[in-house]
Design an enzyme around this catalytic site. Sequence first.
Site, mmCIF file in Angstrom:
data_model
loop_
_atom_site.group_PDB
_atom_site.id
_atom_site.type_symbol
_atom_site.label_atom_id
_atom_site.label_comp_id
_atom_site.label_asym_id
_atom_site.label_seq_id
_atom_site.Cartn_x
_atom_site.Cartn_y
_atom_site.Cartn_z
ATOM 1 N NE ARG A 101 -8.713 -8.580 0.886
ATOM 2 C CZ ARG A 101 -7.907 -8.849 -0.140
ATOM 3 N NH1 ARG A 101 -7.920 -8.086 -1.210
ATOM 4 N NH2 ARG A 101 -7.083 -9.883 -0.106
ATOM 5 C CG ASN A 152 0.300 -3.270 -3.370
ATOM 6 O OD1 ASN A 152 0.693 -3.280 -2.206
ATOM 7 N ND2 ASN A 152 0.239 -4.356 -4.103
ATOM 8 C CE1 TYR A 153 -5.746 -4.937 -2.028
ATOM 9 C CE2 TYR A 153 -3.659 -5.396 -3.095
ATOM 10 C CZ TYR A 153 -5.033 -5.492 -3.061
ATOM 11 O OH TYR A 153 -5.698 -6.141 -4.077
ATOM 12 C CE LYS A 175 9.074 2.959 6.206
ATOM 13 N NZ LYS A 175 7.968 3.596 5.504
ATOM 14 C CB THR A 178 6.762 7.347 2.231
ATOM 15 O OG1 THR A 178 7.745 6.966 3.194
ATOM 16 C CG2 THR A 178 6.667 8.860 2.177
ATOM 17 C CG ASP A 213 19.227 0.025 6.028
ATOM 18 O OD1 ASP A 213 18.256 -0.565 5.504
ATOM 19 O OD2 ASP A 213 20.261 0.338 5.399
ATOM 20 C CD GLU A 248 2.311 -11.053 2.741
ATOM 21 O OE1 GLU A 248 1.485 -11.779 3.256
ATOM 22 O OE2 GLU A 248 2.042 -9.903 2.350
ATOM 23 N NE ARG A 281 -4.765 -7.743 -7.337
ATOM 24 C CZ ARG A 281 -4.875 -8.829 -8.107
ATOM 25 N NH1 ARG A 281 -4.661 -8.765 -9.404
ATOM 26 N NH2 ARG A 281 -5.181 -9.993 -7.566
ATOM 27 C CB CYS A 282 2.345 -9.171 -4.756
ATOM 28 S SG CYS A 282 0.968 -9.707 -3.742
ATOM 29 N NE ARG A 435 -3.254 -10.017 0.018
ATOM 30 C CZ ARG A 435 -3.852 -9.100 0.796
ATOM 31 N NH1 ARG A 435 -4.018 -9.322 2.081
ATOM 32 N NH2 ARG A 435 -4.273 -7.955 0.302
HETATM 33 P P1 NAP Z 1 9.074 -1.366 -1.424
HETATM 34 O O1 NAP Z 1 9.663 -0.233 -2.150
HETATM 35 O O2 NAP Z 1 9.945 -2.543 -1.157
HETATM 36 O O3 NAP Z 1 8.501 -0.762 -0.058
HETATM 37 C C1 NAP Z 1 7.788 -1.544 0.855
HETATM 38 C C2 NAP Z 1 7.929 -0.959 2.238
HETATM 39 O O4 NAP Z 1 9.289 -1.062 2.661
HETATM 40 C C3 NAP Z 1 7.572 0.523 2.329
HETATM 41 O O5 NAP Z 1 6.971 0.763 3.564
HETATM 42 C C4 NAP Z 1 8.949 1.183 2.240
HETATM 43 O O6 NAP Z 1 8.965 2.462 2.817
HETATM 44 C C5 NAP Z 1 9.754 0.214 3.074
HETATM 45 N N1 NAP Z 1 11.208 0.270 2.856
HETATM 46 C C6 NAP Z 1 11.889 0.761 1.801
HETATM 47 N N2 NAP Z 1 13.216 0.608 2.007
HETATM 48 C C7 NAP Z 1 13.370 0.008 3.208
HETATM 49 C C8 NAP Z 1 14.482 -0.437 3.977
HETATM 50 N N3 NAP Z 1 15.735 -0.282 3.568
HETATM 51 N N4 NAP Z 1 14.248 -1.027 5.160
HETATM 52 C C9 NAP Z 1 12.987 -1.204 5.607
HETATM 53 N N5 NAP Z 1 11.896 -0.803 4.942
HETATM 54 C C10 NAP Z 1 12.085 -0.210 3.748
HETATM 55 O O7 NAP Z 1 7.772 -1.908 -2.179
HETATM 56 P P2 NAP Z 1 6.542 -1.104 -2.761
HETATM 57 O O8 NAP Z 1 6.986 -0.369 -3.962
HETATM 58 O O9 NAP Z 1 5.860 -0.364 -1.662
HETATM 59 O O10 NAP Z 1 5.566 -2.304 -3.183
HETATM 60 C C11 NAP Z 1 5.685 -2.951 -4.416
HETATM 61 C C12 NAP Z 1 6.410 -4.263 -4.255
HETATM 62 O O11 NAP Z 1 5.847 -4.992 -3.184
HETATM 63 C C13 NAP Z 1 6.243 -5.169 -5.466
HETATM 64 O O12 NAP Z 1 7.465 -5.820 -5.712
HETATM 65 C C14 NAP Z 1 5.192 -6.159 -5.034
HETATM 66 O O13 NAP Z 1 5.223 -7.380 -5.712
HETATM 67 C C15 NAP Z 1 5.502 -6.295 -3.598
HETATM 68 N N6 NAP Z 1 4.330 -6.761 -2.872
HETATM 69 C C16 NAP Z 1 4.302 -8.047 -2.472
HETATM 70 C C17 NAP Z 1 3.184 -8.546 -1.818
HETATM 71 C C18 NAP Z 1 3.106 -9.963 -1.388
HETATM 72 O O14 NAP Z 1 2.230 -10.247 -0.584
HETATM 73 N N7 NAP Z 1 3.929 -10.877 -1.844
HETATM 74 C C19 NAP Z 1 2.115 -7.703 -1.573
HETATM 75 C C20 NAP Z 1 2.177 -6.380 -2.003
HETATM 76 C C21 NAP Z 1 3.300 -5.915 -2.645
HETATM 77 P P3 NAP Z 1 8.868 3.776 1.897
HETATM 78 O O15 NAP Z 1 7.506 3.745 1.300
HETATM 79 O O16 NAP Z 1 9.077 4.852 2.859
HETATM 80 O O17 NAP Z 1 9.953 3.657 0.874
HETATM 81 O O1 G3H Z 2 -0.220 -6.979 -3.882
HETATM 82 C C1 G3H Z 2 -0.311 -7.991 -3.227
HETATM 83 C C2 G3H Z 2 -1.534 -8.336 -2.522
HETATM 84 O O2 G3H Z 2 -1.229 -9.226 -1.485
HETATM 85 C C3 G3H Z 2 -2.540 -8.894 -3.492
HETATM 86 O O3 G3H Z 2 -3.739 -9.099 -2.890
HETATM 87 O O4 G3H Z 2 -4.636 -10.677 -4.595
HETATM 88 O O5 G3H Z 2 -6.111 -9.655 -2.878
HETATM 89 O O6 G3H Z 2 -5.190 -8.285 -4.740
HETATM 90 P P1 G3H Z 2 -4.986 -9.443 -3.828
#
Ligand code: NAP
Ligand code: G3H
Length: 472
Positions: A101, A152-153, A175, A178, A213, A248, A281-282, A435
Amino acid sequence: MKYQNLVNGEWVHSAKEITIYSPINNEELGTVPAMSQEEVDIAMETAKNALEGWRNLSAVERAKYLYKAADILERDKDKIGEILAKEVAKGHKAAVGEVVRTADLIRYAADEGLRTFGEIVEGGSFEAGSNRKLAMVRREPMGLVLAIAPFNYPVNLSASKIAPALIGGNVVLFKPPTQGSISGLLLIKAFQEAGIPAGVLNSVTGKGSEIGDYLIAHKAVDFINFTGSTPVGRKIGELAGMRPILLELGGKDAAIVAADADLEKAAKDIIGGAFSYSGQRCTAIKRVVVVEEVADKLANLIQEKVSKLTVGDPFDNADITPLIDTKSADFVEGLINDAVEKGAKALTPIKREGNLLWPVVFDNVSLDMQIAWEEPFGPVLPIIRVKDLDEAVKICNESEYGLQSSVFTNDFKKAFDIATRLEVGTVHINNKTQRGPDNFPFLGIKGSGAGVQGIKYSIESMTRVKSIVFDY
Ligand code: NAP
Ligand code: G3H
C-alpha cells in the site's frame, strides 16, 4: 542487528542505543540509535543545507526518486513485512499489505506532484487600474518538514508524510515511533537506495519523551506533520508557536445503525472496523450507537461474528494479536473493568494472557462508563442503545473527538441528513470507518486533529502559496 540513522546521505550511529523487542514474544529485533540533541542539530543543519538544491529540481526530477523508492519497497515487501509484523505484532499478511500500500502511495504522490500547478488570477476592479494587474500564484515548499509517525502504521503513516513533503520540494527530518523504528528505517533505506540526494531525507530515532520536545521546538523546523495521540498532539500545538502544523490524532469513531439498515452487512462491517489489528487503528469503530428497535438483533449478529475471530500469533494471521505493550493492555483492561463494575453486559468472555486480550463486546453501555467516551486502542467494542437517530447524533457530537463516523441505513436522505450533522472529518455510508483510499481527504476535527491529509491534500498542506504580481 544495529540499525542506524540516515543523516546527510550517511548511515550513522549514536553513543546511546535503544533495544527493540517484539511484542509477540519479546524476541530482540535489534538496536536503534538514541540520538543526542547535538546529533539532532547536525541532522537539522544538513537538511537545511540540502533544501535549495532539492526545491530547485523540477517535480519530474524529484518524482524519479519516489518512483524508484516505491519499486525498491515493493521488491522488499516480504523482508520489510516480516520485520514490521514482528515489531508491532501486526498480522503478517496485513504487514506485507502495508508495505505494498505504501509503495502505491509513494507512486501516487509522485504522480500528484506532477499535477500540482499554480494559476493566474486576473485583477478585479477594486481600484483604478487593478484590471491591468495579474497575480501569478505558485506553490512553494514550506522548507524543513518534521515528520513524526505512530507505531500502528510505521511504514505507511511515515510515507504518507514523507512522500508528499518531498514531491512538494521540502526536505524532511523523520522521527519514527520507537516501537516501529526498525520498520521506519527500512522505509528510509528504500529512499537512500533510490539515490535521494544527501541531506534531503534524514532520520532521527530516540524516545519521543526524551527528544520530542527538542525536535518540535527546534528553530530549523518550518512545518510539523504529526500522527499520534491527542495529548502529544496538543503539546505539539502549544510548542509549535506560529509555525504551521498538521495533526492526525485519536478518535472515537461511531457506527450509527438505523432501524432500516441491512443488519447483516452492518454487523460484518462493524466487526471488521472495530477489531482489525486488534482495534489499534485511529479509524477503528470504537462504539456502536444503535436504535433500540433493532438493538437485540444487531447485538446477536455482532456476538455471533466476534465469536469466530481468531486470537493469537500475527504469523498465523490471527485476527486479534498482542497489544503493543503492557501499558496499553492495562489501560484497555481498566476500561473493561470499569464497564463491568457499572453494569455493562459482556457478550463475549473476558480473558487476558500477557498483552493478548480476547475481543470484548459490551451491550447496554451507559454514558457514565469510560468506554462510552475513551479511545481504547484495543479489542473492545461498546454498544450504546438509543431511542432514535437524533439521540445518536447528539451522543456522537458530545465526543471530544471528531475523526470519522459510519451510518448504516437504506434511506439515502436519512444518511445524508445525519452525515451533514455529524461533527467529524469523514462519514462513511453503509461501510466501516477507514482512512483509505489514500488519495481521499483525511482529517479529524476537534480533538482528532488539525489540517487535511490525503495525497493531494498533504502536498497542498505542505506547500504554501506565493503570489507574484505584474502590472501591464
Ligand atoms: P503517541 O504515543 O502519541 O506517539 C506518536 C509519535 O509521537 C511517536 O513517534 C512518539 O515517539 C512521538 N512522541 C511521543 N512524545 C512526543 C513528544 N513529546 N514530542 C514529539 N513526539 C513525541 O501515539 P502512538 O501510541 O504511537 O499511536 C497511537 C495514537 O495515535 C492513538 O491515539 C491513535 O488514535 C493515534 N493515531 C491517529 C491517527 C490519525 O490519522 N488520526 C493515525 C494513527 C494513530 P515514541 O514512539 O518514541 O514515543
Ligand atoms: O490508525 C490510523 C490510520 O490512519 C488508519 O488507517 O483506516 O487505513 O486502517 P486505516
